[in-house]
Design a protein around this motif. Structure first.
Motif, mmCIF file in Angstrom:
data_model
loop_
_atom_site.group_PDB
_atom_site.id
_atom_site.type_symbol
_atom_site.label_atom_id
_atom_site.label_comp_id
_atom_site.label_asym_id
_atom_site.label_seq_id
_atom_site.Cartn_x
_atom_site.Cartn_y
_atom_site.Cartn_z
ATOM 1 N N LYS A 46 2.939 -3.773 4.976
ATOM 2 C CA LYS A 46 3.743 -4.868 4.132
ATOM 3 C C LYS A 46 4.966 -5.300 3.663
ATOM 4 C CE LYS A 46 2.562 -3.860 -1.006
ATOM 5 N NZ LYS A 46 2.998 -1.981 -0.559
ATOM 6 N N THR A 81 1.389 -14.680 4.393
ATOM 7 C CA THR A 81 0.262 -14.489 3.249
ATOM 8 C C THR A 81 0.836 -15.299 2.753
ATOM 9 O OG1 THR A 81 1.483 -12.577 1.672
ATOM 10 C CG2 THR A 81 -0.549 -12.276 3.253
ATOM 11 N N GLY A 83 -0.685 -16.899 -0.454
ATOM 12 C CA GLY A 83 -0.281 -16.067 -2.138
ATOM 13 C C GLY A 83 0.802 -15.132 -2.575
ATOM 14 N N GLN A 86 0.589 -10.537 -3.712
ATOM 15 C CA GLN A 86 -0.681 -10.048 -4.506
ATOM 16 C C GLN A 86 -1.687 -9.972 -2.683
ATOM 17 O OE1 GLN A 86 -2.031 -11.029 -7.939
ATOM 18 N NE2 GLN A 86 -4.397 -11.880 -7.597
ATOM 19 N N ASP A 87 -1.297 -11.261 -2.478
ATOM 20 C CA ASP A 87 -2.389 -11.164 -1.122
ATOM 21 C C ASP A 87 -1.931 -9.976 0.707
ATOM 22 O OD1 ASP A 87 -3.899 -12.758 -2.225
ATOM 23 O OD2 ASP A 87 -2.871 -14.182 -0.847
ATOM 24 N N LEU A 90 -4.076 -6.922 -1.306
ATOM 25 C CA LEU A 90 -5.148 -7.533 -0.552
ATOM 26 C C LEU A 90 -5.494 -6.893 0.904
ATOM 27 C CD1 LEU A 90 -6.039 -9.776 -2.505
ATOM 28 C CD2 LEU A 90 -7.469 -7.281 -3.272
ATOM 29 N N LEU A 91 -4.668 -7.150 1.922
ATOM 30 C CA LEU A 91 -4.646 -7.972 3.409
ATOM 31 C C LEU A 91 -3.735 -6.485 3.797
ATOM 32 C CD1 LEU A 91 -5.372 -8.971 6.106
ATOM 33 C CD2 LEU A 91 -3.072 -10.009 5.952
ATOM 34 N N ARG A 94 -7.177 -3.997 3.264
ATOM 35 C CA ARG A 94 -8.653 -4.163 4.013
ATOM 36 C C ARG A 94 -8.158 -3.685 5.562
ATOM 37 N NH1 ARG A 94 -10.767 -9.981 4.546
ATOM 38 N NH2 ARG A 94 -10.914 -9.490 2.429
ATOM 39 N N VAL A 202 -9.160 -3.842 -4.247
ATOM 40 C CA VAL A 202 -8.068 -3.408 -3.854
ATOM 41 C C VAL A 202 -8.126 -2.695 -3.020
ATOM 42 C CG1 VAL A 202 -5.035 -3.633 -3.494
ATOM 43 C CG2 VAL A 202 -6.614 -4.968 -4.849
ATOM 44 N N SER A 207 -11.491 -8.458 -0.938
ATOM 45 C CA SER A 207 -10.796 -10.043 -1.500
ATOM 46 C C SER A 207 -11.793 -9.904 -2.473
ATOM 47 C CB SER A 207 -10.730 -10.930 -0.198
ATOM 48 O OG SER A 207 -9.771 -11.716 -0.433
ATOM 49 N N GLU A 209 -10.735 -12.677 -6.405
ATOM 50 C CA GLU A 209 -10.327 -13.798 -7.084
ATOM 51 C C GLU A 209 -8.644 -12.584 -8.110
ATOM 52 O OE1 GLU A 209 -8.977 -16.640 -6.709
ATOM 53 O OE2 GLU A 209 -10.034 -16.526 -4.739
#
Length: 210
Positions: A46, A81, A83, A86-87, A90-91, A94, A202, A207, A209
């Motif tokens: 990331k 991302t 978002g 933070q997104d 998460l991605l 995953r 995470v 995923s 909120e």
């Protein structure tokens, strides 16, 4: 001229890297474009600025590990991302769980690689790094069976960044301090435990909120 030109697909990879946006997201190094029979995700990362981060893989001072990755790759993919970081966190988690890239995770002989532990079995749970998994947690009857381990991480730097990001995103450190020394310990302790559960989410690649 650069060392990356020695790679079979070095010029093409360098061009792909230069075309990446300067936006936050996740990048994937592949052995072949997605859809081809021999396509394998080799690494997932990331970045706050994708183009700048991936450009570092082609630098003169690139590490042997980065050079090996360039030599094995044929394609760089990315996902922006909206978002933000933070997104992206998460991605990234995953995708690593889904693809188990060889440059992110080593599945064999993992005793020499660290883990992230969430000690849910303790009266006051915490999240921290450990050099190896406690064998007693594998016993369902153990009082430590509730502890969660994530790893092993072959890249200790990546693990430390992951841990620091989780603590920052979910306010773990501040909540831990307030739960121990604040005036409203009971209420804060509940929020602190919820923050740790989100960290687990995470690390499991779920995923949610937040």
């Amino acid at each position: 001229a650069g060392w990356w030109q020695e790679a079979e697909h070095g010029a093409g990879l360098k061009m792909m890297a230069e075309e990446l946006p300067r936006k936050t997201g996740v990048y994937l190094w592949r052995s072949a474009p997605a859809g081809e029979p021999d396509s394998e995700v080799l690494y997932v990362g990331k970045a706050k600025r994708l183009r700048d981060r991936v450009a570092g893989y082609f630098a003169r001072a690139a590490s042997p590990r980065h050079r090996a990755l360039v030599m094995r790759s044929r394609c760089i993919e990315h996902l922006v991302t909206p978002g933000g970081e933070q997104d992206a966190l998460l991605l990234e988690a995953r995708l690593i769980k889904r693809h188990m890239p060889r440059y992110n995770v080593l599945l064999r002989d993992d005793k020499f690689y660290p883990y992230i532990c969430v000690s849910l079995s303790r009266p006051f749970p915490q999240i921290f790094s450990v050099p190896r998994r406690d064998p007693s947690t594998l016993d369902p009857g153990s009082n430590k069976a509730a502890d969660r381990y994530f790893g092993p991480y072959t890249d200790a730097g990546h693990m430390k960044r992951m841990l620091a990001t989780l603590e920052s995103v979910f306010g773990v450190r501040q909540l831990r301090f307030e739960a121990r020394y604040g005036d409203e310990r009971e209420a804060v302790t509940r929020r602190y435990t919820e923050a740790l559960q989100r960290c687990v989410g995470v690390l499991e690649g779920r995923s949610e909120e937040v």
